[in-house]
Design a protein around this motif. Structure first.
Motif, mmCIF file in Angstrom:
data_model
loop_
_atom_site.group_PDB
_atom_site.id
_atom_site.type_symbol
_atom_site.label_atom_id
_atom_site.label_comp_id
_atom_site.label_asym_id
_atom_site.label_seq_id
_atom_site.Cartn_x
_atom_site.Cartn_y
_atom_site.Cartn_z
ATOM 1 N N TYR A 208 0.873 -1.176 0.000
ATOM 2 C CA TYR A 208 0.000 0.000 0.000
ATOM 3 C C TYR A 208 0.907 1.222 0.000
ATOM 4 O O TYR A 208 1.811 1.326 0.827
ATOM 5 C CB TYR A 208 -0.881 0.017 1.251
ATOM 6 C CG TYR A 208 -1.850 -1.133 1.297
ATOM 7 C CD1 TYR A 208 -3.130 -1.013 0.776
ATOM 8 C CD2 TYR A 208 -1.478 -2.349 1.855
ATOM 9 C CE1 TYR A 208 -4.012 -2.068 0.809
ATOM 10 C CE2 TYR A 208 -2.359 -3.413 1.896
ATOM 11 C CZ TYR A 208 -3.626 -3.269 1.373
ATOM 12 O OH TYR A 208 -4.499 -4.315 1.409
ATOM 13 N N TYR A 209 0.668 2.133 -0.926
ATOM 14 C CA TYR A 209 1.477 3.337 -1.038
ATOM 15 C C TYR A 209 0.659 4.538 -0.579
ATOM 16 O O TYR A 209 -0.552 4.600 -0.805
ATOM 17 C CB TYR A 209 1.908 3.568 -2.492
ATOM 18 C CG TYR A 209 2.835 2.509 -3.019
ATOM 19 C CD1 TYR A 209 4.202 2.605 -2.819
ATOM 20 C CD2 TYR A 209 2.347 1.412 -3.714
ATOM 21 C CE1 TYR A 209 5.063 1.642 -3.303
ATOM 22 C CE2 TYR A 209 3.198 0.437 -4.199
ATOM 23 C CZ TYR A 209 4.556 0.551 -3.988
ATOM 24 O OH TYR A 209 5.403 -0.414 -4.459
ATOM 25 N N ILE A 210 1.334 5.499 0.034
ATOM 26 C CA ILE A 210 0.692 6.759 0.409
ATOM 27 C C ILE A 210 1.352 7.858 -0.412
ATOM 28 O O ILE A 210 2.578 7.963 -0.456
ATOM 29 C CB ILE A 210 0.837 7.046 1.914
ATOM 30 C CG1 ILE A 210 0.147 5.942 2.722
ATOM 31 C CG2 ILE A 210 0.255 8.413 2.256
ATOM 32 C CD1 ILE A 210 0.298 6.096 4.215
ATOM 33 N N TYR A 211 0.502 8.655 -1.067
ATOM 34 C CA TYR A 211 0.965 9.743 -1.919
ATOM 35 C C TYR A 211 0.329 11.055 -1.501
ATOM 36 O O TYR A 211 -0.816 11.088 -1.059
ATOM 37 C CB TYR A 211 0.572 9.492 -3.385
ATOM 38 C CG TYR A 211 1.499 8.582 -4.123
ATOM 39 C CD1 TYR A 211 2.514 9.094 -4.912
ATOM 40 C CD2 TYR A 211 1.371 7.199 -4.037
ATOM 41 C CE1 TYR A 211 3.376 8.262 -5.608
ATOM 42 C CE2 TYR A 211 2.223 6.357 -4.720
ATOM 43 C CZ TYR A 211 3.226 6.900 -5.502
ATOM 44 O OH TYR A 211 4.076 6.078 -6.183
ATOM 45 N N ARG A 212 1.071 12.116 -1.703
ATOM 46 C CA ARG A 212 0.521 13.473 -1.625
ATOM 47 C C ARG A 212 0.211 13.861 -3.061
ATOM 48 O O ARG A 212 1.090 13.829 -3.927
ATOM 49 C CB ARG A 212 1.535 14.431 -1.018
ATOM 50 C CG ARG A 212 1.017 15.850 -0.892
ATOM 51 C CD ARG A 212 2.072 16.767 -0.310
ATOM 52 N NE ARG A 212 1.417 17.874 0.345
ATOM 53 C CZ ARG A 212 1.740 18.352 1.527
ATOM 54 N NH1 ARG A 212 2.741 17.828 2.193
ATOM 55 N NH2 ARG A 212 1.078 19.351 2.039
ATOM 56 N N LYS B 226 -4.476 8.704 7.645
ATOM 57 C CA LYS B 226 -5.376 9.510 8.481
ATOM 58 C C LYS B 226 -4.583 10.497 9.331
ATOM 59 O O LYS B 226 -4.970 11.658 9.469
ATOM 60 C CB LYS B 226 -6.224 8.604 9.369
ATOM 61 C CG LYS B 226 -7.281 7.846 8.595
ATOM 62 C CD LYS B 226 -8.006 6.849 9.474
ATOM 63 C CE LYS B 226 -8.967 6.006 8.655
ATOM 64 N NZ LYS B 226 -9.586 4.949 9.465
ATOM 65 N N ARG B 227 -3.450 10.044 9.883
ATOM 66 C CA ARG B 227 -2.611 10.936 10.680
ATOM 67 C C ARG B 227 -2.080 12.076 9.822
ATOM 68 O O ARG B 227 -2.121 13.243 10.221
ATOM 69 C CB ARG B 227 -1.440 10.154 11.300
ATOM 70 C CG ARG B 227 -0.567 11.016 12.220
ATOM 71 C CD ARG B 227 0.711 10.309 12.617
ATOM 72 N NE ARG B 227 1.634 10.165 11.503
ATOM 73 C CZ ARG B 227 2.383 11.164 11.018
ATOM 74 N NH1 ARG B 227 2.323 12.369 11.523
ATOM 75 N NH2 ARG B 227 3.208 10.949 10.006
ATOM 76 N N LEU B 228 -1.611 11.764 8.624
ATOM 77 C CA LEU B 228 -1.082 12.786 7.723
ATOM 78 C C LEU B 228 -2.162 13.799 7.332
ATOM 79 O O LEU B 228 -1.888 14.992 7.254
ATOM 80 C CB LEU B 228 -0.488 12.143 6.474
ATOM 81 C CG LEU B 228 0.823 11.393 6.680
ATOM 82 C CD1 LEU B 228 1.139 10.533 5.465
ATOM 83 C CD2 LEU B 228 1.949 12.350 6.981
ATOM 84 N N ARG B 229 -3.377 13.321 7.091
ATOM 85 C CA ARG B 229 -4.464 14.236 6.739
ATOM 86 C C ARG B 229 -4.758 15.206 7.883
ATOM 87 O O ARG B 229 -5.086 16.365 7.645
ATOM 88 C CB ARG B 229 -5.722 13.450 6.380
ATOM 89 C CG ARG B 229 -5.622 12.728 5.052
ATOM 90 C CD ARG B 229 -6.890 11.956 4.719
ATOM 91 N NE ARG B 229 -6.652 11.079 3.585
ATOM 92 C CZ ARG B 229 -6.771 9.761 3.629
ATOM 93 N NH1 ARG B 229 -7.144 9.147 4.739
ATOM 94 N NH2 ARG B 229 -6.525 9.053 2.558
ATOM 95 N N ARG B 230 -4.661 14.709 9.124
ATOM 96 C CA ARG B 230 -4.914 15.562 10.290
ATOM 97 C C ARG B 230 -3.786 16.541 10.551
ATOM 98 O O ARG B 230 -4.016 17.695 10.884
ATOM 99 C CB ARG B 230 -5.065 14.695 11.558
ATOM 100 C CG ARG B 230 -6.397 14.104 11.805
ATOM 101 C CD ARG B 230 -6.493 13.512 13.218
ATOM 102 N NE ARG B 230 -5.320 12.780 13.663
ATOM 103 C CZ ARG B 230 -5.098 11.475 13.511
ATOM 104 N NH1 ARG B 230 -5.994 10.734 12.901
ATOM 105 N NH2 ARG B 230 -4.011 10.915 13.959
#
Length: 77
Positions: free
Chosen positions: A3-7, A34-38
């Motif tokens: 699973y990759y997380i992208y901006r 979720k942490r990054l979004r917050r």
């Protein structure tokens, strides 16, 4: 598959993709997104997205695929 997380940052008609991290377990990826979004100061139109893909190239291709509009509540499709 990881699973990759992208901006994702809109730049005119295209999107700029910046890989942030990768996880083997969905729960870990979801919690981090979720942490990054917050906690991340996102600019106008910027998003943090999680994508499941075989590799970074496939993840970026999937993120760049045009998606149809989401149906409004009450619409039948």
């Amino acid at each position: 598959m990881p699973y990759y997380i992208y901006r994702v940052t809109p730049v005119g008609p295209i999107q700029q993709l910046a890989r942030i991290s990768q996880f083997e377990v969905f729960k870990d990826a979801s919690n981090e997104a979720k942490r990054l979004r917050r906690e991340t100061g996102l600019g106008a139109g910027e998003k943090i997205k999680t994508i499941f893909a075989a590799n970074e190239l496939q993840a970026e291709e999937l993120l760049n695929e045009p998606r149809g509009e989401e149906p409004m509540p009450g619409e039948d499709y």
